[in-house]
Design a protein around this motif. Structure first.
Motif, mmCIF file in Angstrom:
data_model
loop_
_atom_site.group_PDB
_atom_site.id
_atom_site.type_symbol
_atom_site.label_atom_id
_atom_site.label_comp_id
_atom_site.label_asym_id
_atom_site.label_seq_id
_atom_site.Cartn_x
_atom_site.Cartn_y
_atom_site.Cartn_z
ATOM 1 N N VAL A 36 -4.963 4.124 5.483
ATOM 2 C CA VAL A 36 -5.549 4.744 3.965
ATOM 3 C C VAL A 36 -6.528 5.259 5.154
ATOM 4 C CG1 VAL A 36 -7.128 4.813 3.103
ATOM 5 C CG2 VAL A 36 -5.161 3.828 2.178
ATOM 6 N N GLU A 37 -7.836 4.831 6.164
ATOM 7 C CA GLU A 37 -8.299 5.861 7.310
ATOM 8 C C GLU A 37 -7.551 6.043 8.160
ATOM 9 O OE1 GLU A 37 -11.729 5.065 6.751
ATOM 10 O OE2 GLU A 37 -11.620 4.266 5.011
ATOM 11 N N LEU A 38 -7.086 5.815 8.833
ATOM 12 C CA LEU A 38 -5.694 6.516 9.862
ATOM 13 C C LEU A 38 -5.168 8.047 8.824
ATOM 14 C CD1 LEU A 38 -4.339 7.467 13.024
ATOM 15 C CD2 LEU A 38 -2.772 5.502 11.354
ATOM 16 N N LEU A 39 -5.028 8.196 7.964
ATOM 17 C CA LEU A 39 -4.718 9.095 7.289
ATOM 18 C C LEU A 39 -5.419 9.595 6.889
ATOM 19 C CD1 LEU A 39 -1.815 7.591 4.706
ATOM 20 C CD2 LEU A 39 -1.321 8.943 7.262
ATOM 21 N N LYS A 40 -6.675 9.832 6.370
ATOM 22 C CA LYS A 40 -8.243 10.775 6.288
ATOM 23 C C LYS A 40 -8.098 11.086 7.690
ATOM 24 C CE LYS A 40 -11.237 7.769 3.302
ATOM 25 N NZ LYS A 40 -11.957 7.457 3.061
ATOM 26 N N ARG A 41 -8.336 10.453 8.773
ATOM 27 C CA ARG A 41 -8.570 11.130 9.867
ATOM 28 C C ARG A 41 -7.700 12.158 10.196
ATOM 29 N NH1 ARG A 41 -9.375 5.723 11.667
ATOM 30 N NH2 ARG A 41 -7.621 5.563 12.507
ATOM 31 N N LYS A 42 -6.380 12.468 10.276
ATOM 32 C CA LYS A 42 -5.594 12.762 10.173
ATOM 33 C C LYS A 42 -5.449 14.280 8.660
ATOM 34 C CE LYS A 42 -2.296 10.153 13.422
ATOM 35 N NZ LYS A 42 -2.714 11.061 14.065
ATOM 36 N N LYS A 43 -6.577 13.929 7.896
ATOM 37 C CA LYS A 43 -6.484 14.888 7.312
ATOM 38 C C LYS A 43 -5.242 15.117 6.165
ATOM 39 C CE LYS A 43 -9.742 17.133 10.141
ATOM 40 N NZ LYS A 43 -11.180 16.381 9.402
ATOM 41 N N VAL A 44 -4.875 13.641 6.346
ATOM 42 C CA VAL A 44 -3.405 14.331 5.142
ATOM 43 C C VAL A 44 -3.341 12.434 4.074
ATOM 44 C CG1 VAL A 44 -1.406 14.919 7.256
ATOM 45 C CG2 VAL A 44 -1.664 12.161 7.293
ATOM 46 N N LEU A 45 -4.006 12.781 4.507
ATOM 47 C CA LEU A 45 -4.786 11.403 3.110
ATOM 48 C C LEU A 45 -3.512 12.162 1.517
ATOM 49 C CD1 LEU A 45 -4.983 8.065 2.058
ATOM 50 C CD2 LEU A 45 -7.360 9.307 1.819
ATOM 51 N N GLY A 46 -4.755 13.513 1.427
ATOM 52 C CA GLY A 46 -4.382 13.671 -0.192
ATOM 53 C C GLY A 46 -3.052 13.993 0.167
ATOM 54 N N LYS A 47 -1.814 14.167 0.418
ATOM 55 C CA LYS A 47 -0.898 13.911 0.496
ATOM 56 C C LYS A 47 0.086 12.628 0.114
ATOM 57 C CE LYS A 47 -0.551 17.601 3.965
ATOM 58 N NZ LYS A 47 0.838 18.349 5.048
ATOM 59 N N VAL A 48 -0.821 11.735 0.126
ATOM 60 C CA VAL A 48 -0.180 10.710 -0.800
ATOM 61 C C VAL A 48 -0.318 10.340 -1.664
ATOM 62 C CG1 VAL A 48 -0.048 8.050 -0.316
ATOM 63 C CG2 VAL A 48 -1.477 8.965 1.378
ATOM 64 N N LEU A 49 1.416 9.988 -2.493
ATOM 65 C CA LEU A 49 2.206 10.479 -3.829
ATOM 66 C C LEU A 49 1.835 9.331 -4.400
ATOM 67 C CD1 LEU A 49 5.269 12.494 -3.336
ATOM 68 C CD2 LEU A 49 2.916 13.314 -4.155
ATOM 69 N N PHE A 50 2.259 8.135 -3.496
ATOM 70 C CA PHE A 50 2.834 6.582 -4.100
ATOM 71 C C PHE A 50 2.414 5.629 -3.686
ATOM 72 C CE2 PHE A 50 6.234 8.006 -5.782
ATOM 73 C CZ PHE A 50 7.350 7.494 -4.861
ATOM 74 N N ILE A 51 2.802 4.789 -3.701
ATOM 75 C CA ILE A 51 3.366 3.266 -2.477
ATOM 76 C C ILE A 51 3.945 2.297 -4.000
ATOM 77 C CG2 ILE A 51 2.902 1.208 -1.317
ATOM 78 C CD1 ILE A 51 -0.252 1.803 -2.559
ATOM 79 N N ALA A 52 5.376 2.402 -2.978
ATOM 80 C CA ALA A 52 6.553 1.721 -2.837
ATOM 81 C C ALA A 52 6.687 0.455 -2.813
ATOM 82 C CB ALA A 52 8.061 2.650 -2.195
ATOM 83 N N ASP A 53 7.377 -0.408 -3.918
ATOM 84 C CA ASP A 53 7.155 -1.566 -2.436
ATOM 85 C C ASP A 53 7.940 -2.523 -3.933
ATOM 86 O OD1 ASP A 53 4.947 -3.598 -1.132
ATOM 87 O OD2 ASP A 53 6.661 -4.534 -2.555
ATOM 88 N N SER A 54 8.859 -3.630 -3.130
ATOM 89 C CA SER A 54 10.423 -4.325 -3.780
ATOM 90 C C SER A 54 9.856 -5.312 -4.512
ATOM 91 C CB SER A 54 11.035 -4.671 -2.751
ATOM 92 O OG SER A 54 10.276 -5.292 -1.944
ATOM 93 N N ASN A 55 8.121 -5.995 -4.362
ATOM 94 C CA ASN A 55 7.973 -7.296 -5.047
ATOM 95 C C ASN A 55 7.326 -6.368 -6.703
ATOM 96 O OD1 ASN A 55 6.905 -9.523 -6.399
ATOM 97 N ND2 ASN A 55 4.641 -8.846 -4.368
ATOM 98 N N LYS A 56 8.267 -7.023 -7.111
ATOM 99 C CA LYS A 56 8.634 -6.631 -9.337
ATOM 100 C C LYS A 56 6.841 -7.136 -9.032
ATOM 101 C CE LYS A 56 13.503 -6.461 -9.966
ATOM 102 N NZ LYS A 56 14.301 -7.359 -9.774
ATOM 103 N N ASN A 57 6.163 -8.218 -8.870
ATOM 104 C CA ASN A 57 4.882 -8.267 -10.073
ATOM 105 C C ASN A 57 3.870 -8.301 -9.529
ATOM 106 O OD1 ASN A 57 6.463 -11.243 -10.069
ATOM 107 N ND2 ASN A 57 6.208 -11.735 -8.721
ATOM 108 N N ILE A 58 3.822 -6.810 -8.279
ATOM 109 C CA ILE A 58 3.245 -6.152 -8.529
ATOM 110 C C ILE A 58 3.575 -4.803 -9.454
ATOM 111 C CG2 ILE A 58 1.876 -7.657 -6.699
ATOM 112 C CD1 ILE A 58 3.049 -5.927 -4.643
ATOM 113 N N VAL A 59 4.584 -3.853 -8.886
ATOM 114 C CA VAL A 59 5.032 -2.693 -9.599
ATOM 115 C C VAL A 59 3.967 -2.484 -10.870
ATOM 116 C CG1 VAL A 59 6.850 -1.496 -10.246
ATOM 117 C CG2 VAL A 59 7.448 -2.627 -8.653
#
Length: 370
Positions: A36-59
């Motif tokens: 997230v810090e890397l994306l912030k430095r590259k000025k693209v963090l605002g384009k993140v829509l969501f996080i995908a993960d196959s672990n059903k326990n955290i969806v």
């Protein structure tokens, strides 16, 4: 493929969230925060829509303010760039195919998953160690082995660069797969074996070794100082019906016999100056250990691998065991652990295995003598 800034939408694949909750810090739990810090430095963090993960326990939960969704949700965003936030690169590539996802994707630097809870990976320290010991490192590892050579090429490049960035899939070509301890056909010992598991967790790696070696596995000796995990290990041994061949000890291993402070968050544990309990640390060479056939020693103990190796130097010298030692907890492990093993026995051949869960495998000279 477009430049990072040209994408209008970004999806992160991999929440790197421990199963027991959002606020638990682990070495891999720091990966997405660094991303997230890397994306912030590259000025693209605002384009993140969501996080995908196959672990059903955290969806359905949130990670750093972003909703965690199932990977099939990506199909609704075919133009989005996927950022792969895991070192299990091959597993994600297979998942992309199985879901029919054809999006562009980039991959984090592997070392975002390295370090320990109390010792985050530091680029400058890794760069310094590489600058000081590069030729010696290359000389100690078996660079005629294509797997070792490929991983070492990437390690050297990222350590010399010493700057967080994102990488195209081609950069990681032929890496990022998983391999269980001592389960490489070319490097596995023949005949009967004893498996010595230092940092046995709940018995998960014992099970994989059992499956691979079958009846050739004659004995298992396991060490796990975390009280809760030790109880899980005992249950695994009992449920698996291997009581007659297993010896399990609630000890940490090191180069001194003493009580040590131990910290555990339920997922990982490590020796620390200030922990939440005291455990006994033993010197392996002082224990009445007997093995059957070839000994195989696996070690994954949160940065204390070198000290534990020093406590078993006599066993290593006398028995020439096969070794699989994790080298991803400290920046100097790549050099210092290899150096120590080579000093004990210059005839050991050293390989990199384990995918980006980096492990130094030491194989005795006799393995190659037929």
């Amino acid at each position: 493929m477009k430049e990072l800034t040209e994408y209008k939408e970004i999806i992160i694949w991999g929440a790197s969230m421990p199963p027991d909750g959002i606020n638990t810090t682990t070495s891999h739990g720091r990966a997405i925060e660094t991303l997230v810090e890397l994306l912030k430095r590259k000025k693209v963090l605002g384009k993140v829509l969501f996080i995908a993960d196959s672990n059903k326990n955290i969806v359905g939960k949130k990670r750093l303010g972003y909703e965690i969704r199932t990977p099939d949700e990506i199909l609704n965003y075919p133009e989005a760039l996927i950022i792969v936030n895991t070192i299990s690169i091959c597993a994600i590539q297979s998942a992309l195919k199985s879901y029919g996802i054809d999006n562009d994707y980039m991959i984090i630097p592997y070392y975002l998953y390295h370090g320990t809870v109390g010792h985050p990976y530091v680029n400058e320290a890794a760069q310094k160690d590489m600058n000081e010991h590069k030729e010696e490192i290359i000389g100690m590892y078996s660079m005629d082995d294509m797997i070792t050579k490929r991983y070492m090429e990437i390690i050297i490049q990222l350590r010399e660069k010493a700057e967080d960035d994102l990488y195209l899939p081609e950069f990681y070509k032929d890496t990022g797969g998983g391999l269980s301890y001592f389960c490489d056909n070319a490097l596995a010992p023949a005949g009967d074996v004893t498996y010595i598991d230092v940092g046995a967790y709940n018995g998960d790696s014992i099970e994989l070794v059992r499956q691979y070696y079958g009846k050739r596995l004659k004995k298992c000796i396991a060490f796990e100082p975390d009280k809760n995990l030790f109880n899980e290990l005992k249950k695994y041994v009992s449920d698996s019906g291997i009581n007659n061949m297993a010896e399990i000890y609630p000890y940490a291993l090191g180069d001194e016999e003493k009580a040590v402070s131990f910290a555990s968050n339920g997922l990982v544990g490590e020796i620390r100056e200030r922990g939440d309990s005291m455990v006994y640390q033993k010197i392996f060479d002082n224990l009445p250990i007997q093995t059957i056939g070839k000994a195989m020693i696996k070690m994954d103990i949160e940065g204390y691998e070198l000290k534990a190796l020093k406590g078993m130097k006599n066993f290593i010298k006398d028995n020439e065991p096969y070794l699989a030692i994790c080298i991803y907890h400290k920046e100097k492990d790549l050099y210092e652990i290899a150096k120590y093993i080579k000093n004990l026995n210059p005839d050991f051949k050293l390989y990199i295995r384990g995918g980006w869960h980096l492990e130094c495998w030491a194989v005795p000279k006799t393995h190659f003598m037929g």
